[in-house]
Design a protein around this motif. Structure first.
Motif, PDB file in Angstrom:
ATOM      1  N   ASP A 161      -4.088   7.613  11.859  1.00  0.00           N
ATOM      2  CA  ASP A 161      -4.993   6.457  12.069  1.00  0.00           C
ATOM      3  C   ASP A 161      -5.129   6.093  13.541  1.00  0.00           C
ATOM      4  OD1 ASP A 161      -2.415   5.271  12.192  1.00  0.00           O
ATOM      5  OD2 ASP A 161      -2.949   3.556  10.907  1.00  0.00           O
ATOM      6  N   TYR A 162      -4.022   6.158  14.298  1.00  0.00           N
ATOM      7  CA  TYR A 162      -4.124   5.789  15.719  1.00  0.00           C
ATOM      8  C   TYR A 162      -4.629   6.955  16.568  1.00  0.00           C
ATOM      9  CZ  TYR A 162       0.625   7.724  15.498  1.00  0.00           C
ATOM     10  OH  TYR A 162       1.719   8.518  15.257  1.00  0.00           O
ATOM     11  N   TYR A 222       7.922   5.449  16.856  1.00  0.00           N
ATOM     12  CA  TYR A 222       6.488   5.325  16.565  1.00  0.00           C
ATOM     13  C   TYR A 222       5.706   5.250  17.880  1.00  0.00           C
ATOM     14  CZ  TYR A 222       2.282   3.571  14.190  1.00  0.00           C
ATOM     15  OH  TYR A 222       1.008   3.411  13.699  1.00  0.00           O
ATOM     16  N   ARG A 243       0.833  -1.207   0.000  1.00  0.00           N
ATOM     17  CA  ARG A 243       0.000   0.000   0.000  1.00  0.00           C
ATOM     18  C   ARG A 243       0.861   1.248   0.000  1.00  0.00           C
ATOM     19  NH1 ARG A 243       2.427   2.260   3.248  1.00  0.00           N
ATOM     20  NH2 ARG A 243       2.326   2.305   5.505  1.00  0.00           N
ATOM     21  N   CYS A 264       0.935  -0.650  15.626  1.00  0.00           N
ATOM     22  CA  CYS A 264       0.467   0.076  14.436  1.00  0.00           C
ATOM     23  C   CYS A 264      -1.019   0.394  14.544  1.00  0.00           C
ATOM     24  CB  CYS A 264       0.711  -0.773  13.191  1.00  0.00           C
ATOM     25  SG  CYS A 264      -0.219  -2.297  13.170  1.00  0.00           S
ATOM     26  N   GLY A 265      -1.461   1.363  13.738  1.00  0.00           N
ATOM     27  CA  GLY A 265      -2.885   1.650  13.613  1.00  0.00           C
ATOM     28  C   GLY A 265      -3.532   0.665  12.638  1.00  0.00           C
ATOM     29  N   ILE A 266      -4.722   1.035  12.132  1.00  0.00           N
ATOM     30  CA  ILE A 266      -5.504   0.106  11.306  1.00  0.00           C
ATOM     31  C   ILE A 266      -5.287   0.312   9.805  1.00  0.00           C
ATOM     32  CG2 ILE A 266      -7.562   1.607  11.244  1.00  0.00           C
ATOM     33  CD1 ILE A 266      -7.578  -2.259  11.493  1.00  0.00           C
ATOM     34  N   MET A 267      -4.621   1.426   9.413  1.00  0.00           N
ATOM     35  CA  MET A 267      -4.596   1.792   7.995  1.00  0.00           C
ATOM     36  C   MET A 267      -4.101   0.677   7.073  1.00  0.00           C
ATOM     37  SD  MET A 267      -2.670   4.900   6.049  1.00  0.00           S
ATOM     38  CE  MET A 267      -1.018   4.635   6.671  1.00  0.00           C
ATOM     39  N   ASP A 268      -2.947   0.090   7.381  1.00  0.00           N
ATOM     40  CA  ASP A 268      -2.301  -0.809   6.424  1.00  0.00           C
ATOM     41  C   ASP A 268      -3.142  -2.070   6.197  1.00  0.00           C
ATOM     42  OD1 ASP A 268      -0.415   1.117   6.802  1.00  0.00           O
ATOM     43  OD2 ASP A 268       0.994  -0.153   7.890  1.00  0.00           O
ATOM     44  N   GLY A 293       4.021   6.674   4.918  1.00  0.00           N
ATOM     45  CA  GLY A 293       4.272   5.620   5.905  1.00  0.00           C
ATOM     46  C   GLY A 293       4.788   6.215   7.209  1.00  0.00           C
ATOM     47  N   ALA A 294       5.388   5.369   8.021  1.00  0.00           N
ATOM     48  CA  ALA A 294       5.759   5.782   9.376  1.00  0.00           C
ATOM     49  C   ALA A 294       6.892   6.806   9.401  1.00  0.00           C
ATOM     50  CB  ALA A 294       6.150   4.555  10.190  1.00  0.00           C
ATOM     51  N   GLY A 309      -2.552  11.730   5.071  1.00  0.00           N
ATOM     52  CA  GLY A 309      -3.172  11.276   6.316  1.00  0.00           C
ATOM     53  C   GLY A 309      -2.187  10.385   7.052  1.00  0.00           C
ATOM     54  N   GLU A 310      -1.060  11.000   7.473  1.00  0.00           N
ATOM     55  CA  GLU A 310       0.009  10.203   8.085  1.00  0.00           C
ATOM     56  C   GLU A 310       0.004  10.396   9.596  1.00  0.00           C
ATOM     57  OE1 GLU A 310       1.243   7.487   6.601  1.00  0.00           O
ATOM     58  OE2 GLU A 310       1.929   8.811   5.000  1.00  0.00           O
ATOM     59  N   HIS A 311       0.109   9.268  10.306  1.00  0.00           N
ATOM     60  CA  HIS A 311       0.083   9.261  11.772  1.00  0.00           C
ATOM     61  C   HIS A 311      -1.242   9.811  12.299  1.00  0.00           C
ATOM     62  CE1 HIS A 311       4.184   7.802  12.479  1.00  0.00           C
ATOM     63  NE2 HIS A 311       4.497   8.472  11.380  1.00  0.00           N
TER      64      HIS A 311
HETATM   65  C1  GLA Z   1       2.673   2.674   9.819  1.00  0.00           C
HETATM   66  C2  GLA Z   1       1.533   2.063  10.616  1.00  0.00           C
HETATM   67  C3  GLA Z   1       0.194   2.682  10.223  1.00  0.00           C
HETATM   68  C4  GLA Z   1       0.252   4.209  10.281  1.00  0.00           C
HETATM   69  C5  GLA Z   1       1.492   4.731   9.543  1.00  0.00           C
HETATM   70  C6  GLA Z   1       1.684   6.212   9.725  1.00  0.00           C
HETATM   71  O1  GLA Z   1       2.525   2.338   8.464  1.00  0.00           O
HETATM   72  O2  GLA Z   1       1.475   0.678  10.407  1.00  0.00           O
HETATM   73  O3  GLA Z   1      -0.830   2.193  11.064  1.00  0.00           O
HETATM   74  O4  GLA Z   1       0.214   4.664  11.602  1.00  0.00           O
HETATM   75  O5  GLA Z   1       2.679   4.085   9.984  1.00  0.00           O
HETATM   76  O6  GLA Z   1       0.649   6.916   9.110  1.00  0.00           O
END
Ligand code: GLA
Length: 400
Positions: A46-47, A239, A37, A186-190, A348-349, A42-44
């Protein structure tokens, strides 16, 4: 085998099927593909219960698998070492593998599906399997190769064990595997986008309600991903620190999550926050607003405006959230100077990995050449540049 329009995916399927035959003998019963992906903006967020706008890309992790009559899972990773690497576990007693650490994603997914810790909550009964795995999502580049492994594994277990899970439930279980078994918060995005992505679209995901809206990628532009080839250092510890800082910010502002604060409300209240917390919150709160505005711009075909928002996202990640690095900044600055580029930002992160660029179709070849050259001049590193298409989420390619 169904027809794939994607020759790279076809080659990958052939490679994984051959690895399956070598490792286990015979043919796989099913073949599953999960994409990597890229996040447009919209970075950081999701959490922080916020908004993200990712797309699944045409790079995949493929699993070829066959059920077993017992509860043993044998895994063969075709990409590791000259002959591949193997790891075996029993579904009745799943523990992390400290040697073959790559297998912890698959183990974690089996653990989460079985509801190992849920004390009577939803738990699924899995059958054992033999599975070969390989991919062309670059590893450690921030394109979510690990989430692709998780979602492909979940889909393989689901199919072989006859489990009915929708895409959101699958994503949540894979996130749980990563949070609680692998140990990355991690958050839910990925996992979400890899589960539910749609060809030619990005998804606006509301990470609180877990609803999404499809946002078409306008014709005439390409998503170009530039890998700095600076492997991501620091990412796990930093993170988790950022997550803690955001939670502290939400507490100080008296809200459940930073999602609940508008840019205007923040303007009134920010002076009361400690400096670092203030900057972290400002990134998240303004980034949420940028995502929503970027969706409006994309839907109206206003690519220049969308690009400006991407550029502003990078500056905010660099200065307020402090998750960029010299290499990401050099790649983004080279892209900003290049004709035909609407917007460029880290994706990404952070702390290495890739940038995402929205580039006019006719300008892509010059972009490849000139940005690569400028980046190498600035850093001494050779980048990898991928021109991507937005792809479907996880798919069962063959078998039932
Ligand atoms: C990583 C995490 C995601 C998100 C991004 C930053 O990819 O797995 O959940 O927090 O960093 O947007």
């Amino acid at each position: 085998m169904p027809v794939h329009r994607d020759p790279a995916l076809e080659a990958l399927v052939a490679r994984v099927s051959a690895a399956f035959a070598r490792a286990f003998g015979g043919e796989p019963a099913i073949v599953v593909a999960a994409p990597g992906r890229v996040n447009l903006i919209g970075e950081h967020t999701d959490y922080n219960d916020g908004f993200v706008l990712p797309a699944a890309i045409d790079r995949h992790v493929v699993i070829a698998a066959r059920p077993r009559p017992d509860r043993i899972v044998r895994l063969h990773a075709a990409d590791i070492g000259a002959a591949g690497a193997s790891s075996t576990f029993n579904l009745a007693d799943i523990r992390p593998d400290t040697e073959q650490r790559w297998s912890n994603y698959e183990r974690g997914v089996a653990w989460a599906l079985q509801g190992a810790d849920q004390g009577g909550g939803a738990a699924y009964t899995l059958v054992g399997m033999d599975a070969a795995i390989a991919g062309d999502v670059p590893i450690g580049s921030g394109l979510s190769s690990s989430a692709a492994v998780e979602v492909a594994t979940a889909q393989a277990f689901q199919t072989l064990s006859g489990i009915d899970l929708d895409g959101v439930q699958r994503a949540l279980l894979c996130q749980k595997a990563e949070n609680e078994f692998v140990g990355m918060r991690c958050g839910i995005m990925d996992q979400y986008i890899i589960s539910l992505g749609r060809r030619d679209h990005a998804l606006l995901i509301d990470c609180r309600s877990l609803e999404y809206r499809l946002v078409p990628i306008p014709s005439g532009v390409r998503l170009v991903i530039c890998d700095t080839n600076k492997r991501r250092g620091l990412v796990d510890s930093e993170y988790n620190t950022r997550r803690d800082e955001c939670e502290a910010g939400a507490r100080a502002l008296g809200v459940p999550a930073l999602r609940d604060v508008s840019v205007e409300q923040f303007g009134v209240r920010e002076a009361g926050l400690p400096e670092v917390t203030r900057r972290r919150c400002r990134h998240v709160i303004t980034e949420n607003a940028r995502v929503l505005e970027a969706v409006v711009a994309l839907e109206a075909g206003q690519l220049a405006r969308c690009g400006e928002l991407m550029n502003a996202s990078h500056v905010s990640l660099r200065d307020d959230y402090e998750v960029s690095c010299i290499e990401l900044d050099a790649m983004v600055e080279a892209a900003w100077r290049q004709p035909g580029v609407f917007g460029a930002r880290m994706t990404g992160a952070g702390f290495g990995g890739c940038t995402v660029n929205l580039v006019e179709e006719g300008a892509v070849e010059a972009f490849r050449r000139d940005v690569a050259r400028a980046y190498t001049r600035a850093t001494g590193l050779e980048p990898s540049i991928y021109v991507c298409a937005a792809e479907d989420g996880v798919r069962l390619l063959s078998g039932a």
